[in-house]
Motif scaffolding. Sequence first.
Motif, PDB file in Angstrom:
ATOM      1  N   ARG A  71       0.806  -1.224   0.000  1.00  0.00           N
ATOM      2  CA  ARG A  71       0.000   0.000   0.000  1.00  0.00           C
ATOM      3  C   ARG A  71       0.840   1.276   0.000  1.00  0.00           C
ATOM      4  NH1 ARG A  71      -5.265  -0.535   3.910  1.00  0.00           N
ATOM      5  NH2 ARG A  71      -6.030  -2.502   3.081  1.00  0.00           N
ATOM      6  N   THR A  72       1.991   1.237   0.639  1.00  0.00           N
ATOM      7  CA  THR A  72       2.747   2.483   0.778  1.00  0.00           C
ATOM      8  C   THR A  72       3.950   2.580  -0.147  1.00  0.00           C
ATOM      9  OG1 THR A  72       4.063   1.631   2.632  1.00  0.00           O
ATOM     10  CG2 THR A  72       2.040   2.782   3.169  1.00  0.00           C
ATOM     11  N   GLN A  73       4.691   1.522  -0.308  1.00  0.00           N
ATOM     12  CA  GLN A  73       5.888   1.584  -1.138  1.00  0.00           C
ATOM     13  C   GLN A  73       5.567   1.440  -2.616  1.00  0.00           C
ATOM     14  OE1 GLN A  73       8.912   2.385  -0.449  1.00  0.00           O
ATOM     15  NE2 GLN A  73       9.027   2.222   1.758  1.00  0.00           N
ATOM     16  N   LEU A  74       4.568   0.653  -2.938  1.00  0.00           N
ATOM     17  CA  LEU A  74       4.272   0.386  -4.346  1.00  0.00           C
ATOM     18  C   LEU A  74       3.175   1.293  -4.899  1.00  0.00           C
ATOM     19  CD1 LEU A  74       4.521  -3.506  -4.334  1.00  0.00           C
ATOM     20  CD2 LEU A  74       6.307  -1.798  -4.753  1.00  0.00           C
ATOM     21  N   ASN A  75       2.760   2.278  -4.132  1.00  0.00           N
ATOM     22  CA  ASN A  75       1.794   3.271  -4.588  1.00  0.00           C
ATOM     23  C   ASN A  75       2.498   4.621  -4.521  1.00  0.00           C
ATOM     24  OD1 ASN A  75      -0.221   5.336  -4.525  1.00  0.00           O
ATOM     25  ND2 ASN A  75      -1.738   3.750  -4.154  1.00  0.00           N
ATOM     26  N   SER A  76       2.826   5.170  -5.663  1.00  0.00           N
ATOM     27  CA  SER A  76       3.679   6.360  -5.697  1.00  0.00           C
ATOM     28  C   SER A  76       3.065   7.572  -5.001  1.00  0.00           C
ATOM     29  CB  SER A  76       4.058   6.718  -7.138  1.00  0.00           C
ATOM     30  OG  SER A  76       2.922   7.018  -7.898  1.00  0.00           O
ATOM     31  N   SER A  77       1.756   7.776  -5.113  1.00  0.00           N
ATOM     32  CA  SER A  77       1.166   8.954  -4.470  1.00  0.00           C
ATOM     33  C   SER A  77       1.183   8.820  -2.949  1.00  0.00           C
ATOM     34  CB  SER A  77      -0.245   9.219  -4.987  1.00  0.00           C
ATOM     35  OG  SER A  77      -1.091   8.140  -4.684  1.00  0.00           O
ATOM     36  N   THR A  78       0.869   7.648  -2.429  1.00  0.00           N
ATOM     37  CA  THR A  78       0.924   7.429  -0.979  1.00  0.00           C
ATOM     38  C   THR A  78       2.363   7.540  -0.494  1.00  0.00           C
ATOM     39  OG1 THR A  78      -0.989   5.977  -1.096  1.00  0.00           O
ATOM     40  CG2 THR A  78       0.369   5.824   0.884  1.00  0.00           C
ATOM     41  N   ARG A  79       3.272   6.946  -1.236  1.00  0.00           N
ATOM     42  CA  ARG A  79       4.681   7.011  -0.835  1.00  0.00           C
ATOM     43  C   ARG A  79       5.184   8.455  -0.838  1.00  0.00           C
ATOM     44  NH1 ARG A  79       9.905   6.496  -2.929  1.00  0.00           N
ATOM     45  NH2 ARG A  79      11.254   5.576  -1.390  1.00  0.00           N
ATOM     46  N   MET A  80       4.779   9.239  -1.825  1.00  0.00           N
ATOM     47  CA  MET A  80       5.205  10.632  -1.893  1.00  0.00           C
ATOM     48  C   MET A  80       4.720  11.402  -0.660  1.00  0.00           C
ATOM     49  SD  MET A  80       4.492  13.563  -4.824  1.00  0.00           S
ATOM     50  CE  MET A  80       4.490  12.350  -6.094  1.00  0.00           C
ATOM     51  N   LYS A  81       3.448  11.188  -0.283  1.00  0.00           N
ATOM     52  CA  LYS A  81       2.899  11.860   0.899  1.00  0.00           C
ATOM     53  C   LYS A  81       3.657  11.446   2.162  1.00  0.00           C
ATOM     54  CE  LYS A  81      -1.747  12.101  -0.995  1.00  0.00           C
ATOM     55  NZ  LYS A  81      -3.079  11.498  -0.967  1.00  0.00           N
ATOM     56  N   LEU A  82       3.895  10.147   2.312  1.00  0.00           N
ATOM     57  CA  LEU A  82       4.584   9.664   3.514  1.00  0.00           C
ATOM     58  C   LEU A  82       6.032  10.137   3.553  1.00  0.00           C
ATOM     59  CD1 LEU A  82       3.021   6.116   3.776  1.00  0.00           C
ATOM     60  CD2 LEU A  82       2.848   7.933   5.482  1.00  0.00           C
ATOM     61  N   CYS A  83       6.688  10.193   2.413  1.00  0.00           N
ATOM     62  CA  CYS A  83       8.062  10.724   2.374  1.00  0.00           C
ATOM     63  C   CYS A  83       8.073  12.182   2.819  1.00  0.00           C
ATOM     64  CB  CYS A  83       8.654  10.596   0.978  1.00  0.00           C
ATOM     65  SG  CYS A  83       9.184   8.941   0.547  1.00  0.00           S
ATOM     66  N   ARG A  84       7.120  12.955   2.311  1.00  0.00           N
ATOM     67  CA  ARG A  84       7.045  14.365   2.703  1.00  0.00           C
ATOM     68  C   ARG A  84       6.819  14.498   4.202  1.00  0.00           C
ATOM     69  NH1 ARG A  84       2.694  16.923   3.463  1.00  0.00           N
ATOM     70  NH2 ARG A  84       1.400  15.650   2.103  1.00  0.00           N
ATOM     71  N   LEU A  85       5.899  13.703   4.748  1.00  0.00           N
ATOM     72  CA  LEU A  85       5.598  13.770   6.177  1.00  0.00           C
ATOM     73  C   LEU A  85       6.781  13.329   7.045  1.00  0.00           C
ATOM     74  CD1 LEU A  85       1.942  12.397   6.228  1.00  0.00           C
ATOM     75  CD2 LEU A  85       2.679  14.738   6.729  1.00  0.00           C
ATOM     76  N   GLN A  86       7.562  12.359   6.535  1.00  0.00           N
ATOM     77  CA  GLN A  86       8.677  11.825   7.316  1.00  0.00           C
ATOM     78  C   GLN A  86      10.003  12.521   7.005  1.00  0.00           C
ATOM     79  OE1 GLN A  86       8.805   7.503   7.197  1.00  0.00           O
ATOM     80  NE2 GLN A  86       6.600   7.357   7.474  1.00  0.00           N
ATOM     81  N   GLY A  87       9.973  13.522   6.126  1.00  0.00           N
ATOM     82  CA  GLY A  87      11.185  14.261   5.805  1.00  0.00           C
ATOM     83  C   GLY A  87      12.187  13.465   4.982  1.00  0.00           C
ATOM     84  N   ILE A  88      11.688  12.594   4.123  1.00  0.00           N
ATOM     85  CA  ILE A  88      12.529  11.736   3.281  1.00  0.00           C
ATOM     86  C   ILE A  88      12.462  12.250   1.855  1.00  0.00           C
ATOM     87  CG2 ILE A  88      12.817   9.386   2.381  1.00  0.00           C
ATOM     88  CD1 ILE A  88      11.427   8.435   5.003  1.00  0.00           C
ATOM     89  N   ASP A  89      13.601  12.339   1.181  1.00  0.00           N
ATOM     90  CA  ASP A  89      13.618  12.734  -0.228  1.00  0.00           C
ATOM     91  C   ASP A  89      12.880  11.685  -1.045  1.00  0.00           C
ATOM     92  OD1 ASP A  89      15.064  15.048   0.195  1.00  0.00           O
ATOM     93  OD2 ASP A  89      17.004  14.069  -0.134  1.00  0.00           O
TER      94      ASP A  89
END
Length: 183
Positions: A71-89
């Motif tokens: 759900r999170t790694q293989l879905n680019s939009s969810t991953r993008m949101k979570l990266c932004r929230l977690q401060g990850i490039d």
Amino acid sequence: IKEKGLMAFLKLLNDVSSIESTYNSNHTLKTLSLSPHSNNAPLWEMQHHIMSAIQINVGFSNAPHREKTRRTQLNSSTRMKLCRLQGIDYSYNNIFADIDPTLLPDVLALVGEKHGQSELYSALVATAPDLTSLINRKAMLENTLAVKRAHVAALTAEYSKHTAPLLLSSSANPLILQLNVLS
């Protein structure tokens, strides 16, 4: 709980810094009571993803690590949101860096099956260099050379088969014999 606390829970439950980190995130926490942050969008979004991770822990008790990864790694939009929230490039292609290249076709099939064709396209664009690295170029070139050499040998044999009668008839014909001597 303030932003730092929510960030800690989010990373604990679903660390998206790599597929392995997501896979190894906490999958045992099944309840958490949080005060709503409806007036602060980033905090509300963190809470939403924390509660989603807890729901996966509850609903997929046999394999929550797989479901979170899907759900999170293989879905680019969810991953993008979570990266932004977690401060990850965020970079789509860096999620595949930890994956053995021989497993990429299976991962890409899962992406297409679970998230649709547009997500599969994004994944393919990001992984094309890794997929082409699976090709043993030296073996491919050696195989191509062997095929081409066999083709040249077949053409040479056919050429000889067709020219042999001409050479025999030229020795009986003085004009052809004279042309052969002159050249």
